[in-house]
Enzyme design. Structure first.
Site: not given
Ligand SMILES: [Zn+2]
Length: 278
Positions: A191, A193, A200, A250
């Site tokens: 990820s 992240h 996000d 996304e």
């Molecule tokens: Zn994300």
């Protein structure tokens, strides 16, 4: 006689001045936290006293009652103020902020934690206790301030995630019947992240709902698409690029990649992974 009185006065003034200086020194030695604790405690005492019916003057009894409360108040404050600290690496890692991470390329060390995570304040985050690396956070703040100036309130709903957190996230999605969860939630260790540079984002127009398709087409999302690269942020999983990125579109997910890099990526209309595959 007159001289004696003057002398006594002079001594008194010297004593008073010294006491003030000593007292000030003591106050400044206290930490900011203990001062704020005391302020909170005293505000609470005032409230306790105010709330007593029909009492216009603070009587000795009220003060006594209030003082009895101090240890309890302080204990509560202590319990409530378990100060959050961003994760800190327990060993030295190579900086992976420019790693070409994706569906097929993960971190070489899944325990990776960037060394300079900082907590995002509530001005910029819709969630408490989330962190980002220093340079990503600095640029994020400038970007979100610029959005605000243009009339859009955008906040972070997710930032750095540990390997363990990502594991839990994917498990919850799968347990809830989302068998395609891998298309929107990275495998642990894969990820962006975990790099501490991805966020996000969401907007006030959808009440800061996180990782929500409703963000698509909002004014805030449009603002980001136009301006995010100016601040070093790039949409990692853009529209119509799922075959390259391996992830669904996304509109909320951005990665800080540096201003120069972001500018080049936007000019070339590339994805981050295309840009990093040199
Ligand atoms: Zn994300």
């Amino acid at each position: 006689m007159k001289n004696k009185i003057l002398y006594i006065w002079a001594i008194t003034i010297v004593i008073i001045l010294s006491s003030i200086i000593i007292l000030q020194g003591k106050i400044s030695n206290n930490t900011e936290k203990s001062i704020s604790d005391k302020i909170i405690a005293f505000e609470k005492i005032d409230k306790i006293i105010e709330s007593k019916d029909n009492i216009t003057n603070k009587t000795t009894d009220d003060v006594a009652i209030a003082e009895k409360e101090i240890p309890i108040i302080n204990k509560n404050i202590k319990e409530k103020q378990t100060i959050f600290v961003c994760p800190v690496p327990k060993k030295e890692y190579e900086d992976m902020w420019l790693l070409n991470i994706g569906q097929d390329t993960g971190l070489s060390d899944t325990t990776y934690i960037p060394k300079d995570l900082e907590k995002i304040s509530s001005t910029y985050s819709a969630r408490t206790n989330i962190c980002l690396t220093t340079s990503a956070l600095e640029n994020l703040k400038i970007m979100l301030n610029a959005a605000k100036k243009d009339g859009y309130t955008i906040k972070v709903t997710s930032a750095f995630r540990t390997f363990e957190y990502q594991t839990g996230l994917l498990k919850i999605a799968k347990d809830n019947g989302n068998l395609d969860a891998n298309l929107s939630i990275s495998k642990p260790g894969y990820s962006e992240h975990q790099l501490g540079t991805a966020v996000d984002l969401s907007g006030l127009s959808i009440n800061f709902s996180g990782a929500d398709n409703a963000f698509n087409g909002t004014k805030e999302a449009e603002w980001l698409e136009e301006h995010a690269s100016d601040y070093g942020f790039i949409e990692s999983y853009p529209k119509d690029k799922s075959d390259i990125t391996g992830y669904i579109y996304e509109p909320w997910h951005y990665r800080y990649i540096g201003r120069e890099n972001a500018k080049l990526i936007k000019e070339k209309e590339q994805t981050i992974s295309e840009f990093l595959t040199k």
